[in-house]
Structure formats: structure tokens, C-alpha cells
Design a protein around this motif. Structure first.
Motif, mmCIF file in Angstrom:
data_model
loop_
_atom_site.group_PDB
_atom_site.id
_atom_site.type_symbol
_atom_site.label_atom_id
_atom_site.label_comp_id
_atom_site.label_asym_id
_atom_site.label_seq_id
_atom_site.Cartn_x
_atom_site.Cartn_y
_atom_site.Cartn_z
ATOM 1 N N ILE A 98 0.842 -1.196 0.000
ATOM 2 C CA ILE A 98 0.000 0.000 0.000
ATOM 3 C C ILE A 98 0.878 1.247 0.000
ATOM 4 C CG2 ILE A 98 -1.837 1.242 1.239
ATOM 5 C CD1 ILE A 98 -1.283 -2.244 2.343
ATOM 6 N N CYS A 99 0.601 2.184 -0.917
ATOM 7 C CA CYS A 99 1.311 3.456 -0.899
ATOM 8 C C CYS A 99 0.716 4.306 0.223
ATOM 9 C CB CYS A 99 1.188 4.178 -2.239
ATOM 10 S SG CYS A 99 1.843 5.867 -2.148
ATOM 11 N N ILE A 100 1.567 4.764 1.126
ATOM 12 C CA ILE A 100 1.074 5.517 2.290
ATOM 13 C C ILE A 100 0.614 6.923 1.908
ATOM 14 C CG2 ILE A 100 2.371 4.237 4.038
ATOM 15 C CD1 ILE A 100 4.386 6.615 4.000
ATOM 16 N N ASN A 101 0.947 7.372 0.706
ATOM 17 C CA ASN A 101 0.511 8.698 0.273
ATOM 18 C C ASN A 101 -0.804 8.669 -0.492
ATOM 19 O OD1 ASN A 101 2.638 10.090 1.426
ATOM 20 N ND2 ASN A 101 3.946 9.757 -0.350
ATOM 21 N N CYS A 102 -0.885 7.816 -1.497
ATOM 22 C CA CYS A 102 -2.078 7.837 -2.347
ATOM 23 C C CYS A 102 -2.992 6.633 -2.119
ATOM 24 C CB CYS A 102 -1.677 7.918 -3.811
ATOM 25 S SG CYS A 102 -0.817 6.476 -4.423
ATOM 26 N N ASN A 103 -2.602 5.736 -1.218
ATOM 27 C CA ASN A 103 -3.417 4.554 -0.901
ATOM 28 C C ASN A 103 -3.547 3.553 -2.049
ATOM 29 O OD1 ASN A 103 -3.921 5.414 1.735
ATOM 30 N ND2 ASN A 103 -5.776 6.497 1.145
ATOM 31 N N LYS A 104 -2.715 3.712 -3.067
ATOM 32 C CA LYS A 104 -2.726 2.726 -4.150
ATOM 33 C C LYS A 104 -2.392 1.356 -3.565
ATOM 34 C CE LYS A 104 0.719 2.366 -7.271
ATOM 35 N NZ LYS A 104 1.537 2.763 -8.420
ATOM 36 N N ILE A 105 -3.076 0.340 -4.032
ATOM 37 C CA ILE A 105 -2.836 -1.003 -3.510
ATOM 38 C C ILE A 105 -2.368 -1.930 -4.623
ATOM 39 C CG2 ILE A 105 -3.890 -3.013 -2.389
ATOM 40 C CD1 ILE A 105 -5.969 -1.042 -1.193
ATOM 41 N N ILE A 106 -1.242 -2.559 -4.401
ATOM 42 C CA ILE A 106 -0.745 -3.566 -5.341
ATOM 43 C C ILE A 106 -0.960 -4.920 -4.676
ATOM 44 C CG2 ILE A 106 1.342 -4.483 -6.481
ATOM 45 C CD1 ILE A 106 0.532 -1.735 -7.548
ATOM 46 N N GLU A 107 -1.539 -5.842 -5.423
ATOM 47 C CA GLU A 107 -1.744 -7.180 -4.875
ATOM 48 C C GLU A 107 -0.731 -8.133 -5.483
ATOM 49 O OE1 GLU A 107 -5.779 -8.123 -6.001
ATOM 50 O OE2 GLU A 107 -6.479 -7.483 -4.033
ATOM 51 N N PHE A 108 -0.306 -9.080 -4.697
ATOM 52 C CA PHE A 108 0.561 -10.114 -5.258
ATOM 53 C C PHE A 108 0.339 -11.448 -4.567
ATOM 54 C CE2 PHE A 108 3.825 -10.512 -1.926
ATOM 55 C CZ PHE A 108 3.618 -9.356 -1.192
ATOM 56 N N GLU A 109 0.634 -12.501 -5.319
ATOM 57 C CA GLU A 109 0.557 -13.852 -4.759
ATOM 58 C C GLU A 109 1.974 -14.342 -4.567
ATOM 59 O OE1 GLU A 109 -1.687 -16.376 -7.353
ATOM 60 O OE2 GLU A 109 -3.423 -15.033 -7.313
ATOM 61 N N TYR A 110 2.206 -15.037 -3.505
ATOM 62 C CA TYR A 110 3.549 -15.557 -3.266
ATOM 63 C C TYR A 110 3.433 -16.739 -2.293
ATOM 64 C CZ TYR A 110 8.650 -15.165 -3.128
ATOM 65 O OH TYR A 110 10.000 -15.392 -3.268
ATOM 66 N N PRO A 111 3.196 -17.924 -2.846
ATOM 67 C CA PRO A 111 2.913 -19.093 -1.995
ATOM 68 C C PRO A 111 3.990 -19.372 -0.943
ATOM 69 C CG PRO A 111 2.498 -19.590 -4.301
ATOM 70 C CD PRO A 111 3.150 -18.246 -4.269
ATOM 71 N N MET A 112 5.203 -18.883 -1.202
ATOM 72 C CA MET A 112 6.289 -19.097 -0.244
ATOM 73 C C MET A 112 5.933 -18.513 1.129
ATOM 74 S SD MET A 112 9.142 -20.489 0.159
ATOM 75 C CE MET A 112 10.143 -20.729 -1.298
ATOM 76 N N ILE A 113 5.173 -17.423 1.128
ATOM 77 C CA ILE A 113 4.783 -16.795 2.401
ATOM 78 C C ILE A 113 3.916 -17.757 3.220
ATOM 79 C CG2 ILE A 113 3.424 -14.897 3.444
ATOM 80 C CD1 ILE A 113 4.428 -13.108 1.167
ATOM 81 N N GLU A 114 3.002 -18.426 2.545
ATOM 82 C CA GLU A 114 2.163 -19.407 3.254
ATOM 83 C C GLU A 114 3.002 -20.561 3.790
ATOM 84 O OE1 GLU A 114 -0.751 -19.632 -0.085
ATOM 85 O OE2 GLU A 114 0.099 -17.635 0.136
ATOM 86 N N LYS A 115 3.959 -20.995 2.978
ATOM 87 C CA LYS A 115 4.822 -22.101 3.412
ATOM 88 C C LYS A 115 5.587 -21.733 4.677
ATOM 89 C CE LYS A 115 5.509 -24.561 -0.899
ATOM 90 N NZ LYS A 115 6.278 -24.464 -2.128
ATOM 91 N N ILE A 116 6.136 -20.538 4.688
ATOM 92 C CA ILE A 116 6.911 -20.096 5.857
ATOM 93 C C ILE A 116 6.018 -20.009 7.092
ATOM 94 C CG2 ILE A 116 8.213 -18.134 6.838
ATOM 95 C CD1 ILE A 116 9.209 -17.600 3.919
ATOM 96 N N GLN A 117 4.842 -19.430 6.919
ATOM 97 C CA GLN A 117 3.905 -19.325 8.047
ATOM 98 C C GLN A 117 3.578 -20.698 8.603
ATOM 99 O OE1 GLN A 117 1.171 -15.497 6.835
ATOM 100 N NE2 GLN A 117 0.758 -17.439 5.868
ATOM 101 N N ASN A 118 3.249 -21.629 7.689
ATOM 102 C CA ASN A 118 2.886 -22.982 8.129
ATOM 103 C C ASN A 118 4.031 -23.649 8.874
ATOM 104 O OD1 ASN A 118 0.377 -22.744 6.979
ATOM 105 N ND2 ASN A 118 0.999 -23.691 5.047
ATOM 106 N N LYS A 119 5.227 -23.476 8.336
ATOM 107 C CA LYS A 119 6.405 -24.101 8.932
ATOM 108 C C LYS A 119 6.630 -23.577 10.353
ATOM 109 C CE LYS A 119 11.356 -24.705 7.928
ATOM 110 N NZ LYS A 119 11.980 -23.924 8.991
#
Ligand SMILES: [Zn+2]
Ligand SMILES: [Zn+2]
Length: 158
Positions: A98-119
Motif C-alpha cells: 500500500i502506498c502511504i501517500n495515495c493509498n494505491k494497492i498492489i496485490e501479489f501472490e507468493y505461496p512461499m509466504i504461506e509455506k513459511i507461516q505454516n512451517k
């Protein structure tokens, strides 16, 4: 049109938690599912009002809360910004920058994040209930970053 599966999910949830099942709630559910991207309660309320749908602001607010408890919507609290919602139905886990100035939101997928959380949870004998991953940034191009822009109204489908 509300997918039958989602409608059933919502009815079951409302019954189980002793909430009234009203036509108003289904109008709100339908409108919310038709918005692409992230929206807040007021944006949805105004959209419905513009379409001459009879709903009260209070009902929009509390129905969105119910839909997020029921896991039809994901609720986001982006830094200092209003509570935003987005459809969870048919969406893969994804994350936000999220851009803190204009509130633009970029979305992304990154399954590695889920893997790390699960681990890490597994190693600590924890079961994941919910998760959120948000990055706050500033647009590199200051000209394209409109600081006064507060809402993401372009997300509303015409
Ligand atoms: Zn999102
Ligand atoms: Zn920006």
C-alpha cells in the motif's frame, strides 16, 4: 447474482448466530460481490444508494461485518486507512503493498509466504487461524502519486 454456495453459506451463518435473514442483507451481499478490489462500507452504501437500492447505512456496516465473520469477505485495516473489504470467494491467498501517500494497492501472490507461516506455526505447535501480510511503501514517481486521493473509487464497477 449471488452464487448459490455463497448464499447458503451466509444463510447457515445467520441462522447459527441468530441473526435475522432479510432481503436487505442479500442486496448488500450481491452488491459487495460485484465490486472488484477493495472497498469500504461508505463506498458500498453510496453505490447502492445510486442504484436506488433501499438500505440503511447501519445495515451496510453491520452486514459487511457479518460477511467477514462468515469468511465471504476479507477485512483489511491498512495503516491509518478506513476498514476495507474484498471478496474472498474464488480468490487465492494474496498480499498487499500500500502506498502511504495515495493509498494505491498492489496485490501479489507468493505461496512461499504461506509455506513459511505454516512451517513456523508447526514448529511452535500453533494452528493458523488467520494471517495478514502488508507492506507500506511510497510511489517512486511523485507525480503519479496523488496524495490527496483518499479512496479507491475506481474499484467500483460501473
Ligand atoms: Zn486484495
Ligand atoms: Zn502513491
Amino acid at each position: 447474482m449471488i452464487p448459490e454456495k455463497v448464499k447458503e453459506m451466509f444463510i447457515t451463518f445467520l441462522k447459527k448466530n441468530a441473526h435475522r435473514i432479510t432481503n436487505e442483507r442479500f442486496l448488500i451481499l450481491d452488491s459487495a460481490l460485484n465490486i472488484e478490489g477493495h472497498f469500504d462500507a461508505d463506498e458500498l452504501y453510496l453505490k447502492m444508494k445510486n442504484e436506488y437500492l433501499q438500505v440503511s447505512r447501519a445495515t451496510v456496516y453491520n452486514t459487511l461485518e457479518l460477511m467477514s465473520d462468515c469468511k465471504i469477505l476479507t477485512k483489511h485495516n491498512f495503516k491509518g486507512d478506513r476498514t476495507r473489504y474484498e471478496t474472498k470467494v474464488g480468490r487465492k491467498p494474496h498480499y498487499h503493498i500500500i502506498c502511504i501517500n495515495c493509498n494505491k494497492i498492489i496485490e501479489f501472490e507468493y505461496p512461499m509466504i504461506e509455506k513459511i507461516q505454516n512451517k513456523i506455526c508447526k514448529e511452535n505447535n500453533l494452528e493458523i487461524v488467520d494471517h495478514t501480510f502488508q507492506v507500506f511503501a511510497k510511489c517512486e514517481n511523485a507525480e503519479k502519486c496523488d496524495k490527496k486521493k483518499q479512496t479507491n473509487s475506481s474499484a467500483i464497477k460501473e
